[in-house]
Design a protein around this motif. Structure first.
Motif, PDB file in Angstrom:
ATOM      1  N   GLY B 107       0.818  -1.207   0.000  1.00 15.82           N
ATOM      2  CA  GLY B 107       0.000   0.000   0.000  1.00 15.82           C
ATOM      3  C   GLY B 107       0.850   1.255   0.000  1.00 15.82           C
ATOM      4  N   PRO B 108       0.168   2.398  -0.078  1.00 15.31           N
ATOM      5  CA  PRO B 108       0.874   3.681  -0.099  1.00 15.31           C
ATOM      6  C   PRO B 108       1.366   4.018   1.307  1.00 15.31           C
ATOM      7  CG  PRO B 108      -1.506   4.014  -0.179  1.00 15.31           C
ATOM      8  CD  PRO B 108      -1.288   2.537  -0.177  1.00 15.31           C
ATOM      9  N   LEU B 109       2.654   3.986   1.476  1.00 15.85           N
ATOM     10  CA  LEU B 109       3.222   3.928   2.813  1.00 15.85           C
ATOM     11  C   LEU B 109       2.920   5.138   3.695  1.00 15.85           C
ATOM     12  CD1 LEU B 109       4.895   2.505   4.917  1.00 15.85           C
ATOM     13  CD2 LEU B 109       6.934   3.523   3.913  1.00 15.85           C
ATOM     14  N   GLU B 110       3.128   6.304   3.185  1.00 13.23           N
ATOM     15  CA  GLU B 110       2.987   7.464   4.062  1.00 13.23           C
ATOM     16  C   GLU B 110       1.583   7.568   4.648  1.00 13.23           C
ATOM     17  OE1 GLU B 110       4.527  11.338   3.188  1.00 13.23           O
ATOM     18  OE2 GLU B 110       5.882  10.466   1.687  1.00 13.23           O
ATOM     19  N   ALA B 111       0.611   7.383   3.801  1.00 11.84           N
ATOM     20  CA  ALA B 111      -0.762   7.479   4.281  1.00 11.84           C
ATOM     21  C   ALA B 111      -1.078   6.336   5.246  1.00 11.84           C
ATOM     22  CB  ALA B 111      -1.726   7.467   3.097  1.00 11.84           C
ATOM     23  N   LEU B 112      -0.597   5.160   4.921  1.00 12.63           N
ATOM     24  CA  LEU B 112      -0.825   4.016   5.810  1.00 12.63           C
ATOM     25  C   LEU B 112      -0.258   4.290   7.205  1.00 12.63           C
ATOM     26  CD1 LEU B 112      -0.034   0.995   3.473  1.00 12.63           C
ATOM     27  CD2 LEU B 112      -2.172   1.332   4.761  1.00 12.63           C
ATOM     28  N   ARG B 113       0.929   4.824   7.202  1.00  9.71           N
ATOM     29  CA  ARG B 113       1.601   5.079   8.469  1.00  9.71           C
ATOM     30  C   ARG B 113       0.842   6.121   9.276  1.00  9.71           C
ATOM     31  NH1 ARG B 113       7.372   6.549   6.798  1.00  9.71           N
ATOM     32  NH2 ARG B 113       6.345   8.579   6.927  1.00  9.71           N
ATOM     33  N   ARG B 114       0.388   7.156   8.592  1.00 10.72           N
ATOM     34  CA  ARG B 114      -0.362   8.200   9.291  1.00 10.72           C
ATOM     35  C   ARG B 114      -1.631   7.640   9.924  1.00 10.72           C
ATOM     36  NH1 ARG B 114       1.215  11.778   4.975  1.00 10.72           N
ATOM     37  NH2 ARG B 114      -0.648  11.184   3.826  1.00 10.72           N
ATOM     38  N   VAL B 115      -2.369   6.860   9.138  1.00 16.41           N
ATOM     39  CA  VAL B 115      -3.629   6.328   9.665  1.00 16.41           C
ATOM     40  C   VAL B 115      -3.345   5.289  10.746  1.00 16.41           C
ATOM     41  CG1 VAL B 115      -5.752   5.101   9.083  1.00 16.41           C
ATOM     42  CG2 VAL B 115      -4.804   6.798   7.498  1.00 16.41           C
ATOM     43  N   ARG B 116      -2.362   4.453  10.499  1.00 17.27           N
ATOM     44  CA  ARG B 116      -1.945   3.476  11.517  1.00 17.27           C
ATOM     45  C   ARG B 116      -1.675   4.180  12.851  1.00 17.27           C
ATOM     46  NH1 ARG B 116       4.128   1.407  10.923  1.00 17.27           N
ATOM     47  NH2 ARG B 116       4.398   3.564  11.645  1.00 17.27           N
ATOM     48  N   ASP B 117      -0.911   5.258  12.779  1.00 14.96           N
ATOM     49  CA  ASP B 117      -0.501   5.931  14.014  1.00 14.96           C
ATOM     50  C   ASP B 117      -1.681   6.648  14.673  1.00 14.96           C
ATOM     51  OD1 ASP B 117       1.985   4.938  13.495  1.00 14.96           O
ATOM     52  OD2 ASP B 117       2.833   6.832  12.775  1.00 14.96           O
ATOM     53  N   ARG B 118      -2.560   7.202  13.856  1.00 16.95           N
ATOM     54  CA  ARG B 118      -3.736   7.859  14.442  1.00 16.95           C
ATOM     55  C   ARG B 118      -4.618   6.845  15.153  1.00 16.95           C
ATOM     56  NH1 ARG B 118      -6.540  10.475   9.616  1.00 16.95           N
ATOM     57  NH2 ARG B 118      -8.228  10.800  11.133  1.00 16.95           N
ATOM     58  N   ILE B 119      -4.789   5.691  14.552  1.00 14.30           N
ATOM     59  CA  ILE B 119      -5.604   4.652  15.188  1.00 14.30           C
ATOM     60  C   ILE B 119      -4.908   4.166  16.456  1.00 14.30           C
ATOM     61  CG2 ILE B 119      -6.448   2.270  14.952  1.00 14.30           C
ATOM     62  CD1 ILE B 119      -7.018   2.931  11.983  1.00 14.30           C
ATOM     63  N   ALA B 120      -3.616   3.934  16.357  1.00 16.07           N
ATOM     64  CA  ALA B 120      -2.877   3.427  17.530  1.00 16.07           C
ATOM     65  C   ALA B 120      -2.933   4.421  18.685  1.00 16.07           C
ATOM     66  CB  ALA B 120      -1.423   3.143  17.138  1.00 16.07           C
ATOM     67  N   ALA B 121      -2.965   5.708  18.324  1.00 11.93           N
ATOM     68  CA  ALA B 121      -2.982   6.735  19.363  1.00 11.93           C
ATOM     69  C   ALA B 121      -4.391   7.025  19.864  1.00 11.93           C
ATOM     70  CB  ALA B 121      -2.351   8.022  18.818  1.00 11.93           C
ATOM     71  N   GLY B 122      -5.363   6.300  19.343  1.00 10.50           N
ATOM     72  CA  GLY B 122      -6.731   6.524  19.776  1.00 10.50           C
ATOM     73  C   GLY B 122      -7.362   7.767  19.176  1.00 10.50           C
ATOM     74  N   GLN B 123      -6.708   8.339  18.178  1.00 14.13           N
ATOM     75  CA  GLN B 123      -7.254   9.544  17.539  1.00 14.13           C
ATOM     76  C   GLN B 123      -8.249   9.209  16.441  1.00 14.13           C
ATOM     77  OE1 GLN B 123      -3.561  11.061  16.265  1.00 14.13           O
ATOM     78  NE2 GLN B 123      -2.908  11.734  18.290  1.00 14.13           N
ATOM     79  N   ALA B 124      -8.263   7.945  16.042  1.00 11.51           N
ATOM     80  CA  ALA B 124      -9.208   7.523  15.013  1.00 11.51           C
ATOM     81  C   ALA B 124      -9.624   6.097  15.326  1.00 11.51           C
ATOM     82  CB  ALA B 124      -8.567   7.597  13.623  1.00 11.51           C
ATOM     83  N   VAL B 125     -10.805   5.749  14.855  1.00 10.23           N
ATOM     84  CA  VAL B 125     -11.354   4.408  15.087  1.00 10.23           C
ATOM     85  C   VAL B 125     -11.077   3.549  13.870  1.00 10.23           C
ATOM     86  CG1 VAL B 125     -13.485   3.096  15.415  1.00 10.23           C
ATOM     87  CG2 VAL B 125     -13.165   5.324  16.551  1.00 10.23           C
ATOM     88  N   GLY B 126     -10.640   2.323  14.095  1.00 10.18           N
ATOM     89  CA  GLY B 126     -10.419   1.430  12.969  1.00 10.18           C
ATOM     90  C   GLY B 126      -9.673   0.201  13.422  1.00 10.18           C
ATOM     91  N   ALA B 127      -9.591  -0.781  12.534  1.00  8.50           N
ATOM     92  CA  ALA B 127      -8.785  -1.948  12.841  1.00  8.50           C
ATOM     93  C   ALA B 127      -7.345  -1.496  13.062  1.00  8.50           C
ATOM     94  CB  ALA B 127      -8.861  -2.959  11.698  1.00  8.50           C
ATOM     95  N   ARG B 128      -6.670  -2.187  13.960  1.00  7.34           N
ATOM     96  CA  ARG B 128      -5.239  -1.945  14.200  1.00  7.34           C
ATOM     97  C   ARG B 128      -4.479  -2.311  12.921  1.00  7.34           C
ATOM     98  NH1 ARG B 128      -5.292  -5.006  18.072  1.00  7.34           N
ATOM     99  NH2 ARG B 128      -5.859  -3.397  19.587  1.00  7.34           N
ATOM    100  N   ILE B 129      -3.599  -1.453  12.493  1.00  5.57           N
ATOM    101  CA  ILE B 129      -2.887  -1.658  11.227  1.00  5.57           C
ATOM    102  C   ILE B 129      -1.408  -1.946  11.460  1.00  5.57           C
ATOM    103  CG2 ILE B 129      -2.166  -0.555   9.055  1.00  5.57           C
ATOM    104  CD1 ILE B 129      -4.685   1.207   9.266  1.00  5.57           C
ATOM    105  N   PHE B 130      -0.925  -2.986  10.799  1.00  9.95           N
ATOM    106  CA  PHE B 130       0.506  -3.184  10.624  1.00  9.95           C
ATOM    107  C   PHE B 130       0.762  -3.135   9.126  1.00  9.95           C
ATOM    108  CE2 PHE B 130      -0.523  -5.072  14.641  1.00  9.95           C
ATOM    109  CZ  PHE B 130       0.540  -4.727  15.471  1.00  9.95           C
ATOM    110  N   CYS B 131       1.823  -2.471   8.714  1.00  7.92           N
ATOM    111  CA  CYS B 131       1.986  -2.292   7.270  1.00  7.92           C
ATOM    112  C   CYS B 131       3.411  -2.483   6.801  1.00  7.92           C
ATOM    113  CB  CYS B 131       1.457  -0.938   6.835  1.00  7.92           C
ATOM    114  SG  CYS B 131       2.343   0.452   7.517  1.00  7.92           S
ATOM    115  N   ALA B 132       3.495  -2.915   5.550  1.00  7.48           N
ATOM    116  CA  ALA B 132       4.790  -3.183   4.912  1.00  7.48           C
ATOM    117  C   ALA B 132       5.150  -2.120   3.892  1.00  7.48           C
ATOM    118  CB  ALA B 132       4.739  -4.536   4.203  1.00  7.48           C
ATOM    119  N   GLY B 133       4.229  -1.258   3.548  1.00  6.61           N
ATOM    120  CA  GLY B 133       4.487  -0.330   2.443  1.00  6.61           C
ATOM    121  C   GLY B 133       4.522  -1.095   1.136  1.00  6.61           C
TER     122      GLY B 133
END
Lengths: 444, 444, 444, 444
Positions: B107-133
């Motif tokens: 996937g598109p790494l920068e966006a994935l990382r941003r959303v991953r981190d927002r979810i991990a930080a509780g700033q957004a709701v969603g499945a927990r993401i681990f990504c490879a880029g």
């Protein structure tokens, strides 16, 4: 609003009259209030000194497309919903270059109408727009008869969604109908669409050689346009299509010198000249011709280009009533890397660049022996008359105060049209530096 | 935050232990604080009655693509700038279905990382993401080895711009490099990119039969991943590519049953089973097989599908350590009219629908004779272990309190996985009705 | 048959020995019977006066394709059944130019074998042929990995029928097999096919960057070739593919300087030089480089061409054991109008013209600083040694009496190779005017 | 040559007269010498007993293409030079099925003429041929407006060479000319070509919706045809193209029920019926309709098919003078794997199979309520009259003795037309078992 006088320049009023040296033009309430020698300038007006410059009517372009760069990149990315922003940007690009009135002969109607009306109401800045919406009988930018490649490769629903912005009920399905069916659809379109003039497909678009609509259908369209008080024009790209269009009663000719790979039959040429049928000729400079890609489409493009240039010269020599037009629009930086659109952007002095190509047109006119005054008329009075817009095109008392001040003499040097010092529209000086206000395609 | 207890259901804790009937799970501060018989429930907890239902760990999907629908319509229209919105929507589609953790393997790494981190930080709701880029060595979604058609038809600058969101310095140019050059690029990528695990191309993507990276290069990538403490995986789609990947030291197998038009060699299968190498198998239901387009690609698709199903059955029978994965993402309504993407959306029980296809996977597992408990482990513990994420995948004290309450017994009926009553992530009940919060592709 | 002596010329015997001025070469019974100063010429031989000329061994071309122009026009129209006529014509085009031995490294096996055997048996005139049949692992000329366009547009049965002439059981299906499966297929192919040497695909063909066969499979192929007493070679077009091929045990390198868009890694270059691994380099002249289409394939072709030229220069400078090869064949007049084949025929001094391009090769060798004697060895002894054909390549007593008499000094002027006065093969003077006897592609 | 009598069958003479039971037809010197009750049979004739069978005139097909399978495989492989063999084979396939006269409405003229003349002179066996050569204004089988794909992918010179066999001076370049230019080219074509009737393109071919030639040009063509004593017909595929053709003076209508995606306007239908303009209708059986590919060309094919069927039914009901035609030719086995041609060969009861599809036509006629006698007339008298060939089409004294003996009653069962017992052409019994004598496309 105080009256403003543009004083001290040489005035070319667009009627064909002799230049008025050291003249003055007074604009008041958006109209031309007075024209005469600077020495006789009425009192009580604000003075703008244009000594040493030339004053001409605001230019008209008889054929533009305010949405022209139809790459997916543009139509999906920059215009995901509708096209208002693109259109306004293009209208501002035109205005900045001194083109105060444009005739959009193929575009997404609803957005065009909205922007047209906002500009007309003074709510937005831009060239005055008259628009036709669709070329009746054509199927939209991604239809098989336009840039068919996109139609084959993008999702059918996307293609359909985009094309519908153009077709508005008078698309390619009309080519299947009998003439009376076409008549009905066009009548309904005219009644409901708010268009300013009618344009239809005498020729198919990508398949230039074929007739898209039968003579009966073409006649029906012209009749309906006239019944509604509108002018009619056709897109014709072969000798027979041109002839059928003329016989069907069009009021002006678009692509009037495009007859494909053959030259225009002499009989057709004489008809155009005798009737003084206003005729768009996309004049090409010598540089343009020299840089046409000789291999494109198996040499077909070059063959057509040379036939068109021969037609252009014959029309000029025979005294046809020509009109300036560029077929122009705004392309994003990067469009030249597009496998389809890119081909239109190769070579020098290309036609389709709104805000630039009209200067190449004047250059080509001079090269081809058109009289300098005729060239000016082709860009002003002729177009206004052809489209029956009676308050633009010349600097005469009572007409709209649209004018351009040039750093140079357009009767002596065609490039003077590109040295714009001041643009005035509806009596107000345009702040050219600010345009376009919100760059989209022109953004760095 | 008060502790919450889910009480009265049958608890399947994802460890393979016997079901705990009339059990209770207590979540406190985001973690599992207690599990046991409902009768022994500690005091002072808020009680959610789940009597008659089944409680399982939040599901994991070992292979998703939160941006998967790579039509121009999507990547230009809905994501003109970047992809955060699409990714968040997809993460919420997953979560709503009870998939609390996803592994985005391309996937598109920068966006994935941003959303991953927002979810991990509780700033957004969603499945927990681990990504490879990126899949290291691949060139982005519109590269010639992916959906090459777009690469040929859209503007070169647009294609390049889009592809770069994926490639991030480890794109197709790596396939030209000697192994040491690959090693350096990958080391730099791991150091600077913030990825969670490494995925690389053992096989070319569209040209399934070919090796994209040499064994030396593959070994170098695995070594670099391990040196950085990350797991490594490969995309392999032929028998030799699979074997090379295993020998190069991958930690888990993606497409572990994809060997093209031939079945997996017995030696390779034994290797997988003996080493208990975690292995993704995209199991297909009988309905899926029955509705595979037998004509697609000259019959090639069907041939590959049948070989894969044979591999799947052999892996199950031999006791391989399998993982659930869907290769899934979110498609817009209309994607089925896309000439390229549409082909993936034909037939019943298709694999790639995030939020739905995992249920088909369970159905296929049952049909193919996998034990119901093994199927549950394949979607929970096995994945967590394979990816070395030690706080998810099972309901054990101290682990994250991710759980799903099902209206049905998933050991008896695979479709029970689709009857989700409650989803809990990090101890909090998910408001499933609100998801996705801002529908983009899923908008009506 | 009386012995014939070629007397009075400067003899360059292809061993690297000093030129023998005013020398004589006696051919008897097809073999070289005597070489020495003209003054010591034995009695009783017919004398051909070649005073003022240069005598060199018959040239070898290490890589030709006697069927190369794979347009439908050729393969369907001129070769509706099989390819014998095309092959014989090409062998005669080569012979006429002084190329007495060719190594066909990819072609339709049955026809090649038939023509090879007819020429060897003296039943037909032409260059001596050694052939490999298919590039093991490749799928025939109209396969998706060759000229895939035809595969998509012609009838499937036609494409299959044509491709089978090349694949002969060792086609693209081998890329799906595990190494042992490849080994078996190749063993069977060698045993039954009557080929002279083995060539296989280290790289995919059209998709240059990818490996077609795994290292294990490549090793298996080399082992099988060697077990059968044949040399093995690979088609490698990327740094890793080249390295894998070398490590797998190939006896010579085809495309030995082709490493795609990057230059050859220094380690690989050193390996080639240290082992004195015979290596084909498709040297390009300065004119060739100057007329390479810079836009083709988005600039990729140019990038690869420049990388190759850099490799060529480094190999020459480092003292690699190079071989002349043209990759050449015969094209029909009109092939340049083919949308696919035409691209190979653009520019000056192009590589692939059998009978012409070898002269460009010598020109390029001189331009790139190769010693003139080394250039001659590259076209004679080096190739014979590499292919282990011990009776050609040099003018030594007992070897085949293949020689070329040139109007010019090939040590001083590379174009001398194109000024052929006499060609002798197996001791007999070739009637060059008659060749090709039955023009097919070369017909006016 | 003794007179031969076919005695004892039921004679349907093709005039619409009542069936003559237990009748006899005497052929003498190639002509019908006598018809009457078997009981009154003159003496001295050889008797062929056809008791229990039905005797009908030799069938006519108003629209065939003796070269129809225009794959590269056929036009390059089986017809590398010219097409005589293919044409003769097709004429024999027709004759074997009882079609004694065919009208080839588009084909390679020179070869058609040669085979036509050989058959007419008794030098070859086959259906009697009348031919038009090119459809005036069309560009040959591989032109962009036919199977354009080949035009893009094969060499330009090959495409040009093949197309020229069809265009013969009246190709696509005519669509660029003014009407008078078209007239001159057509006059010259008629004068020099030896054609039997004139066919021109009212519609473009692949781009069905467009007009290829203007009404003026169409009128000029019809006038030239009539001045030369030839009938004129048009290929029209839209309502307007059909109407223009009728108004231009065509003598018969090809594709007379093809009006694209819309039904025929009522006015046009009435015109056809009132004037009793002979009209080809490619009737389709219910099975054909049921197996039309609903997805082909985005559903367009189905839409057109349904509109055509509606037109067919309306024409039958209104009493139009219809003609049987199949648009048929011979396809090689394997053509169904062709990506383009294959689409025409899908489904049941398809139209284009020479020797078979006429039986489907009769079946469709019965299904659509055409009277059995009208169906027979549509395949015999109507066609002869439309083409003004006055010695075929009916069994009357003095006409050519072309007749077919059927095992079944064609007034009761349409499939009886497929149960051919005997074919007589020009008074001689055809040895059907031997046909085609030299199978090319029909070879096993």
């Amino acid at each position: 609003m105080t009256a403003t006088a543009f004083v001290g320049g040489t005035v070319l009023d667009g009627t064909g009259a002799e230049p008025l040296r050291d003249g003055a033009v007074v604009a008041d309430d958006g109209r031309v209030a007075w024209i005469g020698p600077a020495s006789e300038l009425p009192d009580g007006v604000a003075v703008v000194d244009v000594a040493g410059k030339h004053v001409i009517p605001g230019l008209l372009d008889a054929n533009v497309h305010l949405v022209l760069d139809c790459e997916p990149e543009v139509l999906l990315r920059y215009a995901p919903g509708d096209y208002d922003e693109l259109i306004l940007e293009a209208a501002q690009v035109a205005l900045r270059a001194g083109i105060t009135t444009v005739f959009d002969t193929w575009g997404p109607l609803e957005a065009l109408r909205r922007v047209r009306d906002r500009i007309a109401a003074g709510q937005a800045v831009g060239a005055r727009i008259f628009c036709a919406g669709n070329i009746i009988g054509n199927g939209g930018p991604w239809h098989a008869d336009f840039i068919g490649t996109y139609g084959e490769l993008l999702s059918a629903d996307t293609v359909e969604r985009v094309n519908r912005h153009w077709t508005v009920g008078v698309g390619d399905e009309l080519t299947w109908l009998p003439a009376e069916g076409v008549r009905e659809a066009v009548r309904e379109y005219i009644a409901s669409s708010g268009i300013d003039f009618v344009k239809y497909a005498s020729s198919a678009h990508a398949h230039l050689r074929f007739l898209a609509l039968s003579p009966d259908a073409q006649r029906a369209i012209c009749e309906e346009a006239h019944a509604a008080g509108l002018t009619a024009q056709a897109c014709a790209t072969s000798p027979e299509a041109l002839k059928v269009a003329i016989e069907s009663g069009v009021d002006l000719l678009q692509h009037g010198s495009d007859t494909g790979i053959v030259e225009m039959p002499q009989g057709t040429l004489e008809l155009i000249v005798e009737r003084q049928l206003p005729c768009v000729a996309f004049l090409m400079t010598d540089r343009r011709l020299a840089t046409t890609n000789a291999d494109y489409a198996g040499g077909l493009l070059l063959k057509m280009t040379l036939a068109k240039d021969a037609n252009d010269r014959r029309l000029i020599d025979a005294g046809a009533k020509l009109m300036l037009a560029t077929d122009g629009g705004v392309f994003r930086a990067g469009a030249e890397t597009n496998p389809i659109v890119g081909a239109r952007l190769e070579g020098d002095d290309i036609e389709v660049l709104l805000g630039k190509s009209h200067v190449y047109w004047f250059r080509a006119a001079f090269e081809r022996g058109m009289g300098p005054m005729d060239a000016l008329l082709a860009a002003t009075r002729n177009i206004a008359e052809a489209y029956r817009v009676d308050d633009v095109g010349t600097l005469e008392v009572g007409k709209r105060a649209d004018l351009v001040v040039l750093d140079g003499d357009p009767l002596a040097d065609p490039d003077a049209y590109g040295r714009v010092a001041v643009v005035v529209k509806d009596g107000a000086i345009v702040d050219r530096e600010r345009l376009p206000e919100r760059p989209v395609l022109t953004a760095a």
